[in-house]
Design a protein around this motif. Structure first.
Motif, short mmCIF file in Angstrom:
data_model
loop_
_atom_site.label_atom_id
_atom_site.label_comp_id
_atom_site.label_asym_id
_atom_site.label_seq_id
_atom_site.Cartn_x
_atom_site.Cartn_y
_atom_site.Cartn_z
N LEU A 40 60.62 121.12 -18.25
CA LEU A 40 59.88 120.00 -18.83
C LEU A 40 60.10 119.93 -20.34
CD1 LEU A 40 56.51 120.31 -16.86
CD2 LEU A 40 58.42 118.74 -16.41
N THR A 41 60.14 121.09 -20.98
CA THR A 41 60.35 121.14 -22.44
C THR A 41 61.79 120.82 -22.80
OG1 THR A 41 58.59 122.77 -22.67
CG2 THR A 41 60.17 122.62 -24.47
N ASP A 42 62.73 121.48 -22.13
CA ASP A 42 64.15 121.35 -22.49
C ASP A 42 64.72 119.97 -22.17
OD1 ASP A 42 63.96 123.98 -23.27
OD2 ASP A 42 65.01 124.77 -21.52
N ASN A 43 64.30 119.38 -21.06
CA ASN A 43 64.88 118.11 -20.63
C ASN A 43 64.16 116.89 -21.18
OD1 ASN A 43 67.17 118.63 -18.55
ND2 ASN A 43 65.58 120.12 -18.10
N TRP A 44 62.86 116.99 -21.39
CA TRP A 44 62.09 115.82 -21.80
C TRP A 44 61.27 116.04 -23.06
CZ3 TRP A 44 61.65 116.75 -16.24
CH2 TRP A 44 62.54 115.97 -15.50
N GLY A 45 61.34 117.22 -23.66
CA GLY A 45 60.61 117.48 -24.88
C GLY A 45 59.10 117.59 -24.71
N ALA A 46 58.66 117.99 -23.53
CA ALA A 46 57.23 118.11 -23.27
C ALA A 46 56.61 119.13 -24.21
CB ALA A 46 56.99 118.54 -21.83
N THR A 47 55.38 118.83 -24.63
CA THR A 47 54.64 119.76 -25.47
C THR A 47 53.33 120.11 -24.78
OG1 THR A 47 53.56 117.96 -26.68
CG2 THR A 47 55.62 118.84 -27.61
N GLY A 48 52.74 121.21 -25.21
CA GLY A 48 51.48 121.65 -24.65
C GLY A 48 51.58 123.07 -24.15
N ASN A 49 50.44 123.61 -23.78
CA ASN A 49 50.39 124.98 -23.25
C ASN A 49 50.24 124.90 -21.74
OD1 ASN A 49 50.40 126.30 -25.80
ND2 ASN A 49 48.27 125.68 -26.06
N GLY A 50 51.22 125.39 -21.04
CA GLY A 50 51.15 125.42 -19.59
C GLY A 50 51.69 124.17 -18.93
N LEU A 51 51.85 124.28 -17.63
CA LEU A 51 52.45 123.20 -16.86
C LEU A 51 51.68 121.89 -16.97
CD1 LEU A 51 53.53 124.80 -13.47
CD2 LEU A 51 54.96 123.51 -15.05
N MET A 52 50.39 121.93 -16.79
CA MET A 52 49.64 120.68 -16.72
C MET A 52 49.57 119.96 -18.06
SD MET A 52 49.46 120.39 -13.65
CE MET A 52 48.84 118.74 -13.83
#
Length: 129
Positions: A40-52
Motif C-alpha cells: 500500500l505504501t510502495d505502490n500508492w503512497g499510503a500513509t498511516g500506522n497499520g493496514l486500516m
C-alpha cells in the motif's frame, strides 16, 4: 540409558531446527500484514500506522472502532471495495491474534482471506504479493 539420552538430544535438536524453519502462526499473520502495508505504501503512497489507516488514507474513508466507514469523497482511491473489505477482515484477524492470542483465529480462514487479497492485487493491479 545412553540411547535414551541421545534420543532426547536428537528430539530437542530436531525440534529446535523445525521451529527455526517453520514460521509460527503469529509470525505468518504479522508477515502477511506487513507485506500488505508495504504494498500500500510502495505502490500508492499510503500513509498511516497499520493496514486500516493506510487503506483509509487511500480510499478517503474514515475509521471508527468497528473499522472502515463512509467515504469523505467519491473517488474511492485505487482499491476496489471488496479489497478494502478483505483487508479489513485480515486486519481484524491480525489484531485479534496479537491482542487475544493467535489460537483465537482460524488460520485456514486467515489464509483464504490473504490468498483472496493476493489474487485481487494480481488481477486488478498487476501486483504480486
Amino acid at each position: 540409558k545412553t540411547r535414551h539420552v541421545l534420543g532426547a538430544i536428537a528430539a530437542a535438536v530436531g525440534g529446535y531446527f523445525a521451529g527455526k524453519m517453520l514460521k509460527s502462526d503469529l509470525e505468518q499473520v504479522l508477515e502477511a500484514s506487513q507485506r500488505l502495508e508495504g504494498i500500500l505504501t510502495d505502490n500508492w503512497g499510503a500513509t498511516g500506522n497499520g493496514l486500516m489507516e493506510k487503506v483509509a488514507n487511500l480510499s478517503g474513508h474514515s475509521i471508527n472502532r468497528r473499522g472502515i466507514r463512509s467515504a469523505h469523497h467519491s473517488s474511492g482511491g485505487p482499491l476496489h471495495q471488496m479489497e478494502v473489505k478483505r483487508i479489513q477482515t485480515l486486519a481484524d484477524m491480525r489484531n485479534k491474534a496479537v491482542h487475544e492470542g493467535v489460537e483465537q483465529i482460524d488460520m485456514n480462514v486467515f489464509g483464504d482471506v490473504y490468498e483472496a487479497i493476493k489474487d485481487a492485487f494480481r488481477v486488478n493491479h498487476g501486483i504480486q504479493v
